[in-house]
Design a protein around this motif. Sequence first.
Motif, PDB file in Angstrom:
ATOM      1  N   LEU A  48     -50.069  44.310 -54.494  1.00  0.00           N
ATOM      2  CA  LEU A  48     -49.554  45.573 -54.501  1.00  0.00           C
ATOM      3  C   LEU A  48     -48.383  45.673 -53.654  1.00  0.00           C
ATOM      4  O   LEU A  48     -47.313  46.553 -54.296  1.00  0.00           O
ATOM      5  CB  LEU A  48     -50.787  46.461 -53.946  1.00  0.00           C
ATOM      6  N   ILE A  49     -48.245  45.182 -52.514  1.00  0.00           N
ATOM      7  CA  ILE A  49     -47.199  45.655 -51.595  1.00  0.00           C
ATOM      8  C   ILE A  49     -45.786  44.838 -52.173  1.00  0.00           C
ATOM      9  O   ILE A  49     -44.822  45.432 -52.162  1.00  0.00           O
ATOM     10  CB  ILE A  49     -47.444  45.205 -50.218  1.00  0.00           C
ATOM     11  N   TRP A  50     -45.966  43.356 -52.323  1.00  0.00           N
ATOM     12  CA  TRP A  50     -44.677  42.802 -52.708  1.00  0.00           C
ATOM     13  C   TRP A  50     -44.496  42.681 -54.230  1.00  0.00           C
ATOM     14  O   TRP A  50     -43.329  42.442 -54.627  1.00  0.00           O
ATOM     15  CB  TRP A  50     -44.803  41.558 -52.270  1.00  0.00           C
ATOM     16  N   GLY A  51     -45.467  42.917 -55.043  1.00  0.00           N
ATOM     17  CA  GLY A  51     -45.176  43.047 -56.382  1.00  0.00           C
ATOM     18  C   GLY A  51     -45.096  41.522 -57.251  1.00  0.00           C
ATOM     19  O   GLY A  51     -45.462  40.624 -56.502  1.00  0.00           O
ATOM     20  N   GLY A  52     -44.525  41.627 -58.272  1.00  0.00           N
ATOM     21  CA  GLY A  52     -44.426  40.269 -59.132  1.00  0.00           C
ATOM     22  C   GLY A  52     -45.774  40.440 -60.007  1.00  0.00           C
ATOM     23  O   GLY A  52     -46.335  41.004 -60.202  1.00  0.00           O
ATOM     24  N   THR A  53     -45.782  39.148 -60.573  1.00  0.00           N
ATOM     25  CA  THR A  53     -46.953  38.898 -61.632  1.00  0.00           C
ATOM     26  C   THR A  53     -48.361  38.735 -60.644  1.00  0.00           C
ATOM     27  O   THR A  53     -48.232  38.093 -59.711  1.00  0.00           O
ATOM     28  CB  THR A  53     -46.736  37.925 -62.475  1.00  0.00           C
ATOM     29  N   ILE A  54     -49.246  39.163 -61.342  1.00  0.00           N
ATOM     30  CA  ILE A  54     -50.638  39.035 -60.364  1.00  0.00           C
ATOM     31  C   ILE A  54     -51.003  37.691 -60.306  1.00  0.00           C
ATOM     32  O   ILE A  54     -51.940  37.146 -59.717  1.00  0.00           O
ATOM     33  CB  ILE A  54     -51.629  39.982 -61.078  1.00  0.00           C
ATOM     34  N   LEU A  55     -50.241  36.731 -61.249  1.00  0.00           N
ATOM     35  CA  LEU A  55     -50.722  35.182 -61.325  1.00  0.00           C
ATOM     36  C   LEU A  55     -50.521  34.491 -60.200  1.00  0.00           C
ATOM     37  O   LEU A  55     -51.145  33.922 -59.746  1.00  0.00           O
ATOM     38  CB  LEU A  55     -49.941  34.539 -62.569  1.00  0.00           C
ATOM     39  N   THR A  56     -49.341  35.107 -59.293  1.00  0.00           N
ATOM     40  CA  THR A  56     -48.988  34.674 -58.095  1.00  0.00           C
ATOM     41  C   THR A  56     -50.322  34.351 -56.769  1.00  0.00           C
ATOM     42  O   THR A  56     -50.585  33.331 -56.476  1.00  0.00           O
ATOM     43  CB  THR A  56     -47.947  35.341 -57.490  1.00  0.00           C
ATOM     44  N   PRO A  57     -50.662  35.623 -56.709  1.00  0.00           N
ATOM     45  CA  PRO A  57     -51.617  35.661 -55.739  1.00  0.00           C
ATOM     46  C   PRO A  57     -53.091  34.884 -56.318  1.00  0.00           C
ATOM     47  O   PRO A  57     -53.748  34.326 -55.492  1.00  0.00           O
ATOM     48  CB  PRO A  57     -52.048  37.035 -55.499  1.00  0.00           C
ATOM     49  N   ILE A  58     -53.085  34.961 -57.421  1.00  0.00           N
ATOM     50  CA  ILE A  58     -54.727  34.216 -58.150  1.00  0.00           C
ATOM     51  C   ILE A  58     -54.277  32.994 -57.895  1.00  0.00           C
ATOM     52  O   ILE A  58     -55.397  32.359 -57.669  1.00  0.00           O
ATOM     53  CB  ILE A  58     -54.531  34.816 -59.717  1.00  0.00           C
ATOM     54  N   MET A  59     -53.135  32.286 -58.264  1.00  0.00           N
ATOM     55  CA  MET A  59     -53.067  30.883 -57.972  1.00  0.00           C
ATOM     56  C   MET A  59     -53.150  30.544 -56.723  1.00  0.00           C
ATOM     57  O   MET A  59     -53.907  29.426 -56.585  1.00  0.00           O
ATOM     58  CB  MET A  59     -51.667  30.181 -58.709  1.00  0.00           C
ATOM     59  N   ILE A  60     -52.676  31.337 -55.743  1.00  0.00           N
ATOM     60  CA  ILE A  60     -53.093  30.877 -54.343  1.00  0.00           C
ATOM     61  C   ILE A  60     -54.220  31.220 -53.974  1.00  0.00           C
ATOM     62  O   ILE A  60     -54.782  30.037 -53.398  1.00  0.00           O
ATOM     63  CB  ILE A  60     -52.166  31.877 -53.380  1.00  0.00           C
ATOM     64  N   ALA A  61     -55.253  31.763 -54.467  1.00  0.00           N
ATOM     65  CA  ALA A  61     -56.410  32.141 -54.214  1.00  0.00           C
ATOM     66  C   ALA A  61     -57.283  30.996 -54.794  1.00  0.00           C
ATOM     67  O   ALA A  61     -58.218  30.423 -54.139  1.00  0.00           O
ATOM     68  CB  ALA A  61     -57.089  33.202 -54.881  1.00  0.00           C
ATOM     69  N   LEU A  62     -56.883  30.685 -56.033  1.00  0.00           N
ATOM     70  CA  LEU A  62     -57.433  29.343 -56.818  1.00  0.00           C
ATOM     71  C   LEU A  62     -57.225  28.169 -55.881  1.00  0.00           C
ATOM     72  O   LEU A  62     -58.190  27.220 -55.498  1.00  0.00           O
ATOM     73  CB  LEU A  62     -57.165  29.118 -58.033  1.00  0.00           C
ATOM     74  N   GLY A  63     -55.797  27.973 -55.333  1.00  0.00           N
ATOM     75  CA  GLY A  63     -55.609  26.842 -54.517  1.00  0.00           C
ATOM     76  C   GLY A  63     -56.528  26.671 -53.426  1.00  0.00           C
ATOM     77  O   GLY A  63     -56.880  25.655 -53.193  1.00  0.00           O
ATOM     78  N   LEU A  64     -56.829  28.031 -52.764  1.00  0.00           N
ATOM     79  CA  LEU A  64     -57.558  27.811 -51.580  1.00  0.00           C
ATOM     80  C   LEU A  64     -59.266  27.484 -51.827  1.00  0.00           C
ATOM     81  O   LEU A  64     -59.663  26.968 -51.051  1.00  0.00           O
ATOM     82  CB  LEU A  64     -57.539  29.247 -50.785  1.00  0.00           C
ATOM     83  N   ILE A  65     -59.531  28.123 -53.197  1.00  0.00           N
ATOM     84  CA  ILE A  65     -60.854  27.661 -53.434  1.00  0.00           C
ATOM     85  C   ILE A  65     -61.141  26.153 -53.469  1.00  0.00           C
ATOM     86  O   ILE A  65     -62.176  25.401 -52.925  1.00  0.00           O
ATOM     87  CB  ILE A  65     -61.265  28.544 -54.491  1.00  0.00           C
ATOM     88  N   ALA A  66     -59.937  25.681 -54.386  1.00  0.00           N
ATOM     89  CA  ALA A  66     -59.907  24.229 -54.636  1.00  0.00           C
ATOM     90  C   ALA A  66     -60.092  23.478 -53.320  1.00  0.00           C
ATOM     91  O   ALA A  66     -60.906  22.505 -53.366  1.00  0.00           O
ATOM     92  CB  ALA A  66     -58.819  23.868 -55.437  1.00  0.00           C
ATOM     93  N   GLY A  67     -59.377  23.930 -52.408  1.00  0.00           N
ATOM     94  CA  GLY A  67     -58.966  23.432 -51.074  1.00  0.00           C
ATOM     95  C   GLY A  67     -60.489  23.297 -50.352  1.00  0.00           C
ATOM     96  O   GLY A  67     -60.936  22.442 -49.775  1.00  0.00           O
ATOM     97  N   TYR A  68     -61.009  24.321 -50.442  1.00  0.00           N
ATOM     98  CA  TYR A  68     -62.488  24.602 -49.895  1.00  0.00           C
ATOM     99  C   TYR A  68     -63.385  23.711 -50.482  1.00  0.00           C
ATOM    100  O   TYR A  68     -64.041  22.805 -49.734  1.00  0.00           O
ATOM    101  CB  TYR A  68     -62.870  26.017 -50.037  1.00  0.00           C
ATOM    102  N   TYR A  69     -63.436  23.513 -51.825  1.00  0.00           N
ATOM    103  CA  TYR A  69     -64.430  22.528 -52.515  1.00  0.00           C
ATOM    104  C   TYR A  69     -64.057  21.050 -52.126  1.00  0.00           C
ATOM    105  O   TYR A  69     -65.098  20.373 -51.952  1.00  0.00           O
ATOM    106  CB  TYR A  69     -64.469  22.887 -53.942  1.00  0.00           C
TER     107      TYR A  69
END
Lengths: 254, 432
Positions: free
Chosen positions: B151-172
Amino acid sequence: MAEAQMKISDEVAIEIKNMNKWYGTFHVLRDIDLTVQRGERIVICGPSGSGKSTLIRCINALEEHQAGQITVDGTLLSSDLKNIDTIRKEVGMCFQHFNLFPHLTILENLTLAPIWVRKTPKKEAEETAMHYLGKVKIPDQANKYPGQLSGGQQQRVAIARSLCMKPRIMLFDEPTSALDPEMIKEVLDTMIELAEEGMTMLCVTHEMGFARQVANRVIFMDAGQIVEQNEPEEFFNNPKSERTQLFLSQILGH
Amino acid sequence: MSDKNSQSVSYVRETFLEQSPPPLKEAGVVKWMRENLFSGWANSLLTIVAIYFVVNIIIDVWPWFANGVWNTKSLAECREILQGANAACFSVLQERGNQMLFGIAYPADQYWRPTLGFVLLFIAAGPVLFNKLPKQMLYFSAAYPFLAFWLIWGGTILTPIMIALGLIAGYYAFTNVERLKGFALGVVAGVAAATVCVWLGGFISGALPGLIALEVIPSRDMGGFMLNMILGTICVSLSLPLGILLALGRQSDLPIIKGICVVFIEFIRGVPLITLLFVASVVLAYFFPPGTNLDLILRVIIMITMFSAAYIAEVIRGGLAALPRGQYEAGDSLGLDYAQNMRLIILPQALKISIPGIVNVAVGLFKDTTLVSVISMFDLVGAIRGPILGSTDWTGVYWEAFGFAALLFFVICYGISQYSQWLERQLRTDHR
């Protein structure tokens, strides 16, 4: 007394060989040799500073010993954390100051270790907890916090908390010495009941009535060593060493 | 009758007394005033003097506030309307209020984005702060940082989604490897998996920059109270876990871990925050390979987080030290391992003791975010001092502008303080 019904097997529960411990340069425990059979109930007494608490705290590795061997239930106690955890699961302990967890309810105090260490399902752990609370006669306090209970009740909860882990050995570190005289009896009754069920027990206590009634061996310690051990009748009526006679005359004299 | 006593000492109680109610207190305003305001001649005098000052202040300030002018384009225009009367020119808030809230460069047609982020912050913080709210809301809390970033920085929503996926992958990766190979390899595997996923995800979001995209707003355009909120929220929520780790590390038996934590805490505490901020803005760039450009806000976040984590670590260490040894021993004797013992027994109690100290650090940290104005970031104070007071229209509106800034900070800080007191009451179980 129910002495005859309390069976002692030949199986060795705890074996301590040549154990030594120092606090800094102070030699607290000197050449301790002790073998405990399964089902034995041992009372350890002695003047303060004689190392009796330290001795039983070495058995579940709350204190580290520096020389000699301690074998509990066939597991050799070493600095290996796995062995320490195995032993702690089998050995329950009650402290002088109860050490209940003040931020958890009584029921949560009892179910915590079974759920997290034994991976018991919550419902089952709660049933076990209620069973043992019934046994120590305070099931109605299950949802209170430790701070709301009297000292005697807290100590009985502490005993129940240890029992919920289904230990094979129980250690008691002066369980009644922080209690008001009126509450000592309720805790001792719980311990007697436990002894009659055949639990292997090591108690550091000065309750000599309890020792006479329940123990099948009394150990007297002084200056970090075992000075005398005997069956209770013989120990109290006919102490051999002078140090023991002096000690007994002081605690039984008035 | 004995010689010692004039009468017999023998006594047996035959009837036991019933409980009786306590004596009724004298009630009413008059009694309260007599006890609290006029209990002696000295107190009465102080009360009268205090009332005199309070009344005078109100008499002076109220007209200034009530007769304030709200609709002018500049200070000169406002002064013209007032014609020398003692009153405020609140029109600066009308005119420049958005700049104070969102900074001077944030595009005006995008103000709804940080506003929405601010509103959602309360929904996300709710289940973390109040355990009576449904647990399912925690999923939203977990997703909120990514949503707010978008919301604040903008850009495609894919960027935060990919970071979130990365964190989930790292957790697993961490949990699976940790179970088989131990903690250290688990951490390595987790970090590796997260990095690879974020890196690969970068290609995907790079290839589709327009997918559900908002206008990109660079960090240098962030400012105003929004910047203070961004820095405050992120730094508080990061420095608490980091502070806990540092406090535990400082108590550790492992000499290397203990050494690192002690040196870190003592070094950071011994350096002024402004120095660290200058390091963030100027010096830090020398430590990175040429060409890399770590976002300035990110650098500032790292520095402020480290700063407050060191303080929080010391506060928590105090809490840990206050617990009786018996609590550690009881957990040990039940067979709990170190992590369980800390998580279930030690930390809940130590953190409860540390709440006032932690809140103290958090409130201080939030206010310290205004220090970023010295490295020319236009946060609330920076925006007022720089562009607003510097403009020819509004030179000289100190009271109104800074009063507004003070009010905003006070509302947030007072809210935090009230919450912490409520939390302490909730957690009181020891009935001492």
